[in-house]
Design a protein around this motif. Structure first.
Motif, PDB file in Angstrom:
ATOM      1  N   ASP A  59      40.644  43.885  41.172  1.00 44.77           N
ATOM      2  CA  ASP A  59      40.557  42.525  40.653  1.00 44.77           C
ATOM      3  C   ASP A  59      40.914  41.555  41.768  1.00 44.77           C
ATOM      4  O   ASP A  59      41.763  41.867  42.625  1.00 44.77           O
ATOM      5  CB  ASP A  59      41.513  42.344  39.471  1.00 44.77           C
ATOM      6  N   ASP A  62      36.058  43.919  39.048  1.00 51.14           N
ATOM      7  CA  ASP A  62      35.987  42.778  38.136  1.00 51.14           C
ATOM      8  C   ASP A  62      35.394  41.586  38.881  1.00 51.14           C
ATOM      9  O   ASP A  62      36.102  40.676  39.306  1.00 51.14           O
ATOM     10  CB  ASP A  62      37.383  42.447  37.583  1.00 51.14           C
ATOM     11  N   SER A 118      35.752  34.347  27.844  1.00 52.12           N
ATOM     12  CA  SER A 118      36.199  34.873  29.142  1.00 52.12           C
ATOM     13  C   SER A 118      35.035  35.413  29.966  1.00 52.12           C
ATOM     14  O   SER A 118      35.178  35.656  31.166  1.00 52.12           O
ATOM     15  CB  SER A 118      37.244  35.975  28.937  1.00 52.12           C
ATOM     16  N   HIS A 165      34.259  44.308  33.236  1.00 48.75           N
ATOM     17  CA  HIS A 165      34.914  43.083  32.786  1.00 48.75           C
ATOM     18  C   HIS A 165      36.167  43.501  32.018  1.00 48.75           C
ATOM     19  O   HIS A 165      36.075  44.252  31.042  1.00 48.75           O
ATOM     20  CB  HIS A 165      33.999  42.254  31.891  1.00 48.75           C
ATOM     21  N   PRO A 166      37.353  43.046  32.440  1.00 53.27           N
ATOM     22  CA  PRO A 166      38.590  43.516  31.811  1.00 53.27           C
ATOM     23  C   PRO A 166      38.640  43.348  30.299  1.00 53.27           C
ATOM     24  O   PRO A 166      39.128  44.237  29.594  1.00 53.27           O
ATOM     25  CB  PRO A 166      39.672  42.686  32.507  1.00 53.27           C
ATOM     26  N   GLU A 167      38.136  42.224  29.789  1.00 53.39           N
ATOM     27  CA  GLU A 167      38.214  42.027  28.335  1.00 53.39           C
ATOM     28  C   GLU A 167      37.339  43.028  27.587  1.00 53.39           C
ATOM     29  O   GLU A 167      37.661  43.428  26.465  1.00 53.39           O
ATOM     30  CB  GLU A 167      37.840  40.597  27.963  1.00 53.39           C
ATOM     31  N   LYS A 193      45.239  36.661  27.316  1.00 54.97           N
ATOM     32  CA  LYS A 193      46.060  37.431  28.255  1.00 54.97           C
ATOM     33  C   LYS A 193      47.157  36.590  28.907  1.00 54.97           C
ATOM     34  O   LYS A 193      48.099  37.143  29.475  1.00 54.97           O
ATOM     35  CB  LYS A 193      45.185  38.062  29.330  1.00 54.97           C
ATOM     36  N   ARG A 248      48.385  44.189  25.876  1.00 56.68           N
ATOM     37  CA  ARG A 248      47.612  44.840  26.936  1.00 56.68           C
ATOM     38  C   ARG A 248      48.452  45.893  27.650  1.00 56.68           C
ATOM     39  O   ARG A 248      47.955  46.966  27.996  1.00 56.68           O
ATOM     40  CB  ARG A 248      47.071  43.779  27.902  1.00 56.68           C
ATOM     41  N   ASP A 259      48.646  39.254  35.360  1.00 57.05           N
ATOM     42  CA  ASP A 259      47.316  39.382  34.778  1.00 57.05           C
ATOM     43  C   ASP A 259      46.372  40.116  35.732  1.00 57.05           C
ATOM     44  O   ASP A 259      45.539  40.923  35.294  1.00 57.05           O
ATOM     45  CB  ASP A 259      46.727  38.011  34.456  1.00 57.05           C
ATOM     46  N   ASP A 260      46.498  39.828  37.027  1.00 56.74           N
ATOM     47  CA  ASP A 260      45.652  40.491  38.023  1.00 56.74           C
ATOM     48  C   ASP A 260      45.873  41.999  37.991  1.00 56.74           C
ATOM     49  O   ASP A 260      44.920  42.787  38.022  1.00 56.74           O
ATOM     50  CB  ASP A 260      45.949  39.965  39.435  1.00 56.74           C
ATOM     51  N   ASP A 314      44.495  43.563  34.755  1.00 52.43           N
ATOM     52  CA  ASP A 314      43.032  43.624  34.784  1.00 52.43           C
ATOM     53  C   ASP A 314      42.544  44.736  35.715  1.00 52.43           C
ATOM     54  O   ASP A 314      41.569  45.433  35.408  1.00 52.43           O
ATOM     55  CB  ASP A 314      42.451  42.282  35.227  1.00 52.43           C
ATOM     56  N   SER A 315      43.218  44.909  36.849  1.00 54.57           N
ATOM     57  CA  SER A 315      42.818  45.978  37.770  1.00 54.57           C
ATOM     58  C   SER A 315      43.072  47.350  37.152  1.00 54.57           C
ATOM     59  O   SER A 315      42.299  48.291  37.363  1.00 54.57           O
ATOM     60  CB  SER A 315      43.536  45.844  39.120  1.00 54.57           C
TER      61      SER A 315
END
Length: 227
Positions: free
Chosen positions: A7, A49, A76, A136-138, A154, A163, A188-189, A192-193
């Motif tokens: 990410d 991402d 998002s 895509h993380p979501e 998030k 999460r 958040d980064d 998401d990664s």
């Protein structure tokens, strides 16, 4: 051998790595374009991402991702820029180019990551897409959550905690990585990664699928999101 999810972050790119034999996890700030040019010898596959494959119009995978996520999580998934807009130096110019080519303005969010989109777009090839692909993380969290969109954003405490709870079922060390994350990497980064890495692990196991039939752009790149 390992898989990884990547990410973008203020420090550059954060990679969440998963060793395939032990499932041990680690995090590292990397030079993503360098990884794409010269694939690390032990890297099996890589979930990124970032939009990969750019069209002079809407991407079907973005529309389908929004449909599955519903509202408000679907917001998002913003429309990717056309390739010509990536050369613009400011949002007004980028939006004008995007409007001329696609018929729609470019969002601030898309412009904000335009430089990172370009870094990947400059080096990605159809051959490299065999092991480096868009996530895509979501959408990843949608799958982790039983194909249900996340109830909270998030950025909220409730959203972040949910999460973390979902990721902990796959990566027990996620909380430790959050506490010891490198400078310039937001919570958040990293989350998401990690979600991207889980999808890379699914790809290695033959479980990941594209969100819709891939389109192809003018460079021959597949335009789809894997989950």
């Amino acid at each position: 051998m390992f898989v990884a999810g990547v990410d973008g972050c203020p420090a550059g790119w954060i990679a969440f790595k998963v060793e395939l034999q032990s499932l041990a996890t680690s995090v590292e700030v990397i030079d993503l374009p360098a990884w794409l040019r010269n694939r690390p010898p032990q890297l099996d596959c890589l979930g990124i991402d970032i939009p990969i494959g750019l069209l002079d119009g809407s991407r079907a995978c973005d529309k389908e991702a929004r449909r599955r996520l519903g509202q408000p999580r679907g917001t998002s998934v913003f429309a990717a820029p056309c390739r010509a807009a990536l050369a613009a130096k400011n949002h007004a110019d980028a939006s004008a180019i995007n409007r001329q080519v696609t018929g729609r303005d470019l969002s601030q969010q898309a412009f904000h990551i335009g430089s990172k989109i370009k870094l990947v777009d400059d080096v990605i090839t159809p051959d490299r897409q065999q092991w480096a692909f868009e996530v895509h993380p979501e959408v990843c969290f949608w799958v982790l959550n039983g194909e249900r969109p996340m109830a909270h954003n998030k950025k909220t405490e409730a959203g972040r905690n949910k999460r973390i709870d979902l990721l902990r079922t796959k990566f027990p060390e996620i909380q430790r990585h959050l506490l010891n994350r490198p400078p310039g990497v937001g919570k958040d980064d990293l989350l998401d990664s990690a979600a991207a890495a889980w999808t890379a692990l699914r790809r290695h196991r033959g479980e990941a699928v594209p969100i819709c039939t891939a389109e192809c752009d003018e460079k021959g790149l597949a335009v789809t999101i894997h989950y």
